[in-house]
Write a protein that holds these residues in place. Sequence first.
Motif, PDB file in Angstrom:
ATOM      1  N   LEU A   1       0.818  -1.215   0.000  1.00 27.63           N
ATOM      2  CA  LEU A   1       0.000   0.000   0.000  1.00 27.63           C
ATOM      3  C   LEU A   1       0.851   1.266   0.000  1.00 27.63           C
ATOM      4  O   LEU A   1       0.443   2.293  -0.553  1.00 27.63           O
ATOM      5  CB  LEU A   1      -0.942   0.000   1.199  1.00 27.63           C
ATOM      6  N   ARG A   2       2.032   1.199   0.585  1.00 33.28           N
ATOM      7  CA  ARG A   2       2.902   2.379   0.543  1.00 33.28           C
ATOM      8  C   ARG A   2       3.316   2.676  -0.897  1.00 33.28           C
ATOM      9  O   ARG A   2       3.399   3.842  -1.303  1.00 33.28           O
ATOM     10  CB  ARG A   2       4.141   2.175   1.415  1.00 33.28           C
ATOM     11  N   GLU A   3       3.569   1.637  -1.685  1.00 32.68           N
ATOM     12  CA  GLU A   3       3.936   1.842  -3.082  1.00 32.68           C
ATOM     13  C   GLU A   3       2.733   2.322  -3.903  1.00 32.68           C
ATOM     14  O   GLU A   3       2.887   3.141  -4.811  1.00 32.68           O
ATOM     15  CB  GLU A   3       4.506   0.553  -3.677  1.00 32.68           C
ATOM     16  N   VAL A   4       1.542   1.810  -3.588  1.00 32.13           N
ATOM     17  CA  VAL A   4       0.327   2.294  -4.248  1.00 32.13           C
ATOM     18  C   VAL A   4       0.138   3.783  -3.962  1.00 32.13           C
ATOM     19  O   VAL A   4      -0.168   4.576  -4.857  1.00 32.13           O
ATOM     20  CB  VAL A   4      -0.904   1.490  -3.784  1.00 32.13           C
ATOM     21  N   GLY A   5       0.363   4.176  -2.703  1.00 28.04           N
ATOM     22  CA  GLY A   5       0.236   5.577  -2.338  1.00 28.04           C
ATOM     23  C   GLY A   5       1.287   6.449  -2.987  1.00 28.04           C
ATOM     24  O   GLY A   5       1.007   7.592  -3.374  1.00 28.04           O
TER      25      GLY A   5
ATOM     26  N   PHE B   1      -1.262  15.447   5.716  1.00 33.27           N
ATOM     27  CA  PHE B   1      -2.086  16.311   4.872  1.00 33.27           C
ATOM     28  C   PHE B   1      -1.640  17.764   5.001  1.00 33.27           C
ATOM     29  O   PHE B   1      -1.568  18.502   4.017  1.00 33.27           O
ATOM     30  CB  PHE B   1      -3.553  16.166   5.277  1.00 33.27           C
ATOM     31  N   THR B   2      -1.294  18.173   6.224  1.00 32.56           N
ATOM     32  CA  THR B   2      -0.782  19.537   6.431  1.00 32.56           C
ATOM     33  C   THR B   2       0.519  19.737   5.652  1.00 32.56           C
ATOM     34  O   THR B   2       0.765  20.802   5.076  1.00 32.56           O
ATOM     35  CB  THR B   2      -0.546  19.789   7.925  1.00 32.56           C
ATOM     36  N   ALA B   3       1.378  18.713   5.630  1.00 31.51           N
ATOM     37  CA  ALA B   3       2.647  18.811   4.909  1.00 31.51           C
ATOM     38  C   ALA B   3       2.422  18.986   3.406  1.00 31.51           C
ATOM     39  O   ALA B   3       3.254  19.590   2.717  1.00 31.51           O
ATOM     40  CB  ALA B   3       3.491  17.567   5.171  1.00 31.51           C
ATOM     41  N   LEU B   4       1.302  18.473   2.898  1.00 31.47           N
ATOM     42  CA  LEU B   4       0.996  18.652   1.475  1.00 31.47           C
ATOM     43  C   LEU B   4       0.754  20.121   1.122  1.00 31.47           C
ATOM     44  O   LEU B   4       1.032  20.549  -0.003  1.00 31.47           O
ATOM     45  CB  LEU B   4      -0.219  17.811   1.092  1.00 31.47           C
TER      46      LEU B   4
ATOM     47  N   VAL C   1       1.797   8.272  -0.082  1.00 28.61           N
ATOM     48  CA  VAL C   1       1.345   9.515  -0.714  1.00 28.61           C
ATOM     49  C   VAL C   1       2.281  10.663  -0.353  1.00 28.61           C
ATOM     50  O   VAL C   1       2.713  11.438  -1.223  1.00 28.61           O
ATOM     51  CB  VAL C   1      -0.101   9.841  -0.285  1.00 28.61           C
ATOM     52  N   LEU C   2       2.611  10.774   0.929  1.00 30.84           N
ATOM     53  CA  LEU C   2       3.492  11.860   1.361  1.00 30.84           C
ATOM     54  C   LEU C   2       4.899  11.685   0.795  1.00 30.84           C
ATOM     55  O   LEU C   2       5.535  12.666   0.380  1.00 30.84           O
ATOM     56  CB  LEU C   2       3.531  11.926   2.888  1.00 30.84           C
TER      57      LEU C   2
ATOM     58  N   TYR D   1      -1.703  13.798  -5.266  1.00 33.42           N
ATOM     59  CA  TYR D   1      -1.229  13.490  -3.915  1.00 33.42           C
ATOM     60  C   TYR D   1      -2.025  14.276  -2.877  1.00 33.42           C
ATOM     61  O   TYR D   1      -2.383  13.755  -1.812  1.00 33.42           O
ATOM     62  CB  TYR D   1       0.265  13.807  -3.805  1.00 33.42           C
ATOM     63  N   PHE D   2      -2.285  15.538  -3.171  1.00 35.33           N
ATOM     64  CA  PHE D   2      -3.054  16.364  -2.241  1.00 35.33           C
ATOM     65  C   PHE D   2      -4.447  15.774  -2.038  1.00 35.33           C
ATOM     66  O   PHE D   2      -4.929  15.644  -0.903  1.00 35.33           O
ATOM     67  CB  PHE D   2      -3.154  17.795  -2.777  1.00 35.33           C
ATOM     68  N   ALA D   3      -5.108  15.402  -3.133  1.00 31.70           N
ATOM     69  CA  ALA D   3      -6.456  14.853  -3.043  1.00 31.70           C
ATOM     70  C   ALA D   3      -6.473  13.523  -2.296  1.00 31.70           C
ATOM     71  O   ALA D   3      -7.365  13.258  -1.480  1.00 31.70           O
ATOM     72  CB  ALA D   3      -7.045  14.677  -4.447  1.00 31.70           C
ATOM     73  N   HIS D   4      -5.472  12.667  -2.555  1.00 33.12           N
ATOM     74  CA  HIS D   4      -5.405  11.379  -1.864  1.00 33.12           C
ATOM     75  C   HIS D   4      -5.152  11.573  -0.364  1.00 33.12           C
ATOM     76  O   HIS D   4      -5.749  10.876   0.464  1.00 33.12           O
ATOM     77  CB  HIS D   4      -4.310  10.500  -2.474  1.00 33.12           C
ATOM     78  N   ALA D   5      -4.277  12.507  -0.014  1.00 31.07           N
ATOM     79  CA  ALA D   5      -4.006  12.756   1.402  1.00 31.07           C
ATOM     80  C   ALA D   5      -5.259  13.246   2.113  1.00 31.07           C
ATOM     81  O   ALA D   5      -5.558  12.834   3.252  1.00 31.07           O
ATOM     82  CB  ALA D   5      -2.879  13.774   1.545  1.00 31.07           C
TER      83      ALA D   5
END
Length: 350
Positions: free
Chosen positions: A75-79, A301-304, A227-228, A325-329
């Motif tokens: 899942l980390r790779e998917v993200g 999400f804040t870091a995005l 994602v991040l 990435y922003f939307a996924h976070a």
Amino acid sequence: MDFNLDDTQQDLRILAADLLGKEATSERLEAHEKSGLPYDERLWQALSQAELMSVCVPEDAGGAGLGPVELAVVLREVGARAAPVPALATLVSTLALARYGQTVGTSPEPEQPADSVGTVALREPGRALADPPLTTAERDGDGWVLTGRKVGVPYGSEAAYVLVTADEGVFVATGSWTAQPEFASNGEALATVVFDRTPAERLAGPEAVAGLRQLFTAAVAAQASGVLAGALKLTTEYIKSRKQFGRALAEFQAVTVQIADVYIATRALDVAVWSGAWLLANDLPAEEDLAVAAFHVSEAFTALYTCQHLHGGLGLDVTYPLHRYFAHAKHLTHLLGGADAQLDLIGALV
């Protein structure tokens, strides 16, 4: 506690990263966004054919028989690619079936194709992820029936099977249900799933509900860490190449401080994710670590926002990859209820 991946986990990570690198290209993702489809079917087929979606299925059912750490690796790779596939819900559901299915004499894997979509229905209307379930289950002859509804169910309209938490435990809905479409910030297909005396098979009693929620939390946090990490890589490459006043942005002290904050947020989330996944894999108490991981998902999400800021106006351009990435976070944060809900949970645990 050793957070280094073993050989199997490293091979799994490399396989997932290579496949997603080839299949989840910017062109493919842009085409998917324009298609209006709930997920990228070609990418989903590629992941399924590589057996990445069956890593948590028991070996006697045709899977690899792996656990929470391997789930987090995939899942980390998917993200990291912000890939539009139902990997999270499917991997959580198959791992839950593997863990709880055999405890009551049921099959650890439903009779479904390898590329079918499974999902997990956890949330009640107006209730946080950590709240007790309100959906009721009652005996009906030799079986069970479910009544109630769940909101924000990933791919609830497309799923071949649904795992449901209820007052009497964890169930697989074997009858039909009604799905009312919802829409997530990243375009993922969600649904409000309504059960009206829907036939179901019980996997485990009420004691398993907390375990299923922990698996789901670990999965969401793992995908958010990817994602991040993907957003950090994209932003780092940008500030190295973008020049202002004849100098790369990365040479300005204010920029380096801000990108360092994003790196710290990435590492903090990673530590919490691997800690929680490792504890789950070793059947150790993981609730506190996972609550911390869930809180750091909100911090991610804040870091995005910082990543967007460092890109300037480009960060808001929907033709530039950062918006995914922003939307996924944002979506993953919503799945866990937000920072305040996690702080309340951490306070209650402490």
